[in-house]
Scaffold this motif. Structure first.
Motif, PDB file in Angstrom:
ATOM      1  N   ARG A  65     -20.238  29.960 -22.136  1.00  0.00           N
ATOM      2  CA  ARG A  65     -20.977  28.726 -22.519  1.00  0.00           C
ATOM      3  C   ARG A  65     -21.634  28.856 -20.632  1.00  0.00           C
ATOM      4  O   ARG A  65     -20.934  28.060 -20.325  1.00  0.00           O
ATOM      5  CB  ARG A  65     -19.941  27.568 -22.120  1.00  0.00           C
ATOM      6  N   TYR A  67     -24.147  25.845 -18.713  1.00  0.00           N
ATOM      7  CA  TYR A  67     -25.215  24.841 -19.346  1.00  0.00           C
ATOM      8  C   TYR A  67     -26.299  25.511 -17.696  1.00  0.00           C
ATOM      9  O   TYR A  67     -26.872  26.276 -16.916  1.00  0.00           O
ATOM     10  CB  TYR A  67     -24.175  23.960 -18.121  1.00  0.00           C
ATOM     11  N   GLU A  71     -28.309  19.696 -18.214  1.00  0.00           N
ATOM     12  CA  GLU A  71     -26.727  19.396 -18.888  1.00  0.00           C
ATOM     13  C   GLU A  71     -25.930  19.536 -17.191  1.00  0.00           C
ATOM     14  O   GLU A  71     -24.863  18.776 -16.993  1.00  0.00           O
ATOM     15  CB  GLU A  71     -26.288  20.774 -19.017  1.00  0.00           C
ATOM     16  N   GLU A  95     -18.522  25.610 -31.313  1.00  0.00           N
ATOM     17  CA  GLU A  95     -18.835  23.880 -31.992  1.00  0.00           C
ATOM     18  C   GLU A  95     -18.649  22.739 -31.533  1.00  0.00           C
ATOM     19  O   GLU A  95     -19.550  21.689 -31.755  1.00  0.00           O
ATOM     20  CB  GLU A  95     -18.945  24.080 -33.977  1.00  0.00           C
ATOM     21  N   GLU A  98     -19.638  21.721 -28.124  1.00  0.00           N
ATOM     22  CA  GLU A  98     -20.850  21.652 -27.858  1.00  0.00           C
ATOM     23  C   GLU A  98     -21.393  20.328 -28.579  1.00  0.00           C
ATOM     24  O   GLU A  98     -22.218  19.556 -28.655  1.00  0.00           O
ATOM     25  CB  GLU A  98     -22.045  22.418 -29.417  1.00  0.00           C
ATOM     26  N   HIS A 102     -22.972  17.482 -26.878  1.00  0.00           N
ATOM     27  CA  HIS A 102     -24.265  16.420 -26.946  1.00  0.00           C
ATOM     28  C   HIS A 102     -24.089  15.423 -26.299  1.00  0.00           C
ATOM     29  O   HIS A 102     -25.417  14.410 -26.400  1.00  0.00           O
ATOM     30  CB  HIS A 102     -24.415  16.875 -28.300  1.00  0.00           C
TER      31      HIS A 102
END
Length: 151
Positions: A65, A67, A71, A95, A98, A102
């Protein structure tokens, strides 16, 4: 909002056991929670209710991941480290991570903390009826009681 999420996790055995949003909002208001916190929690529950079910077996240990600068500016390094740890320990999948990212990015900066990330992680695991490894689950639950030892 953390107190509202903690209440939901403690008083409803799973996401499906929660009353409809209008009834839940009234219950939370009667208990004495702040209207803004209730609204934010109900919004998160709505997002969870309308998101497709996430399989907890979809781990990609080779995925990375990255960023974006916005972020990294908004998320404290300790939060990024926690999410990395949870992902690598397979306590959450991509998921779920995330969703937490978020949700955090839509909070006021002063509320973006490791404990809030833990509470949001508990929310997503509770909604997906997922159980993290026992020691990780214990560490996450400490955020509901106002204590944190993970760094």
């Amino acid at each position: 909002m953390a107190e509202v999420i903690a209440f939901l996790i403690k008083h409803f055995h799973d996401f499906d056991a929660c009353p409809p949003p209008s009834d839940l909002g009234q219950i939370l208001e009667d208990i004495g929670f702040d209207d803004i916190e209730i609204g934010h929690a109900l919004m998160l529950l709505e997002v969870l209710a309308n998101s497709p079910s996430v399989s907890t077996t979809q781990y990609r240990s080779d995925a990375l991941r990255v960023y974006c600068p916005e972020e990294l500016e908004a998320l404290p390094q300790e939060v990024v480290d926690l999410l990395y740890f949870l992902d690598k320990a397979q306590a959450i999948n991509g998921e779920q991570r995330e969703f937490v990212v978020h949700a955090l990015l839509h909070m006021p900066p002063e509320e973006i903390t490791v404990d809030m990330a833990k509470v949001l992680t508990l929310l997503i695991l509770w909604a997906h009826k997922s159980e993290p490894p026992i020691l990780i689950g214990d560490e996450l639950m400490m955020a509901l009681h106002g204590k944190s030892i993970m760094h």
